[in-house]
Enzyme design. Structure first.
Site, PDB file in Angstrom:
ATOM      1  CG  ASP A  31      -1.866   1.140   1.278  1.00 32.07           C
ATOM      2  OD1 ASP A  31      -2.510   1.407   0.248  1.00 32.07           O
ATOM      3  OD2 ASP A  31      -1.963   1.784   2.332  1.00 32.07           O
ATOM      4  CG  ASP A  33      -2.130   7.548   0.524  1.00 29.70           C
ATOM      5  OD1 ASP A  33      -1.202   8.316   0.238  1.00 29.70           O
ATOM      6  OD2 ASP A  33      -3.177   7.465  -0.141  1.00 29.70           O
TER       7      ASP A  33
END
Length: 373
Positions: A31, A33
């Protein structure tokens, strides 16, 4: 894993990883963020850690629910942060939504994008016809995160959905991490359209396994490891995709939230940040109602809802072998002990800290405390 654990399946986190994950898994599906960066800046130390992971032979793929930017923009940003990447290394939730809409409605279907430029770009790349307003009678509305999304775009989405357009959300993350703390995410804006129209959207991003599956196909991963900061998207998405997971605490999930996690939100590994790819993860071993991880011990009181945490400065932890020394062995032991007592549900736990080190750590983790009822 050593030690005896009751039940047919050990709790998540119990097995650890006796070698660095770079040596067990061939691809890390990261991922962005809260994992690689927070806001515009890299998480400290993560670019260097990912470079070392690559040097060890691990390949990297980037899987993000943030639909605002195109894969080209994401790859450029990563490269600027000293994490070299190309557009083909990036899977966005906009791409997943565009694929789903094209499959549902066919090539050329008329779609109103709501969000950043990445939404419209993904729709066009999938062969869909992008329209600008509800008066164009779109067949679908695809809603993704965009910093500039405001009342006017939400109003167009509401009118279009009430006129019969299919509402498709790239994701429903309620928040996004930022240097100022959690800020409203796409889920908050999707909630506006849902509340006004009374219609549930079709959600295409994580935890739907399609995004991770696409990244696995692109990379040819045989043993992927999902690295994320959110329990309800990254960790649940990994479980639904049949992949192992590493939760990092550099984003939105805090220790108290992890301790209270339900079965589908429990990670296989835990680290402060993505540098956890480079180091072994100690197992948590069981001895009756006592659990050990490195120099930390957790005892379960009757019923399992009060956990006594003992740090390496207490007699109860003397003689225990050294653990990962990353500051999280006590949390690993707490989670495994609590999850072993409650394998199928989410029951609040309370922590009693024994000793100066355990007391300081429990306070730093903001864990619920209290004595037996």
């Amino acid at each position: 894993m050593t030690g005896h654990i009751d039940g047919p399946t050990p709790p998540a986190l119990a097995g650890g990883c006796l070698q660095p994950p770079t040596q067990r898994y061939d691809v890390a599906l990261l991922d962005l963020d809260g994992v690689v960066y927070v806001g515009p800046d890299a998480v400290p130390g993560v670019p260097a850690a990912l470079a070392r992971a690559r040097a060890d032979g691990m390949r990297l793929g980037f899987v993000t629910n943030n639909a605002a930017r195109t894969p080209e923009q994401v790859a450029t940003h990563l490269t600027e942060l000293q994490v070299p990447a190309g557009p083909g290394d990036v899977i966005t939730s906009s791409q997943a939504a565009a694929t789903v809409v094209a499959e549902l409605l066919g090539a050329g279907a008329r779609v109103l994008p709501v969000g950043g430029p990445g939404v419209a770009a993904a729709l066009e790349a999938a062969g869909l016809t992008v329209v600008t307003g509800a008066e164009d009678r779109p067949d679908a509305v695809v809603q993704g995160y965009g910093r500039e999304v405001g009342w006017a775009q939400l109003a167009e989405a509401v009118v279009a959905v009430r006129n019969g357009a299919r509402h498709v959300a790239t994701n429903t993350d309620a928040t996004i991490p930022s240097p100022r703390g959690p800020l409203p995410g796409n889920g908050a804006m999707v909630g506006v359209v849902r509340q006004v129209t009374g219609r549930e959207p079709l959600v295409t991003g994580k935890p739907d396994p399609a995004m991770h599956a696409e990244c696995v196909r692109r990379t040819g991963a045989a043993h992927p490891l999902v690295v994320g900061d959110r329990l309800d998207t990254d960790i649940e998405g990994a479980r639904r995709a049949g992949a192992a997971s590493l939760l990092v605490l550099s984003g939105v999930t805090d220790p108290a939230t992890l301790l209270a996690a339900g079965p589908e939100h429990r990670p296989d590994l835990l680290a402060a940040d993505a540098s956890g790819l480079l180091h072994p993860h100690p197992p948590v071993t069981a001895e009756g109602r006592t659990w050990r991880c490195g120099g930390w011990t957790v005892r379960q009181a009757e019923g399992g809802d009060v956990l006594e945490l003992c740090g390496p400065d207490t007699e109860t932890a003397s003689g225990a072998r050294a653990g990962s020394d990353d500051g999280l062995d006590g949390l690993r032991a707490l989670c495994v002990a609590h999850w072993a007592a409650h394998p199928g549900g989410t029951v609040p736990a309370r922590v009693l800290a024994d000793g100066a080190t355990a007391t300081a750590r429990a306070r730093a983790w903001h864990l619920p405390s209290g004595g037996p009822r």
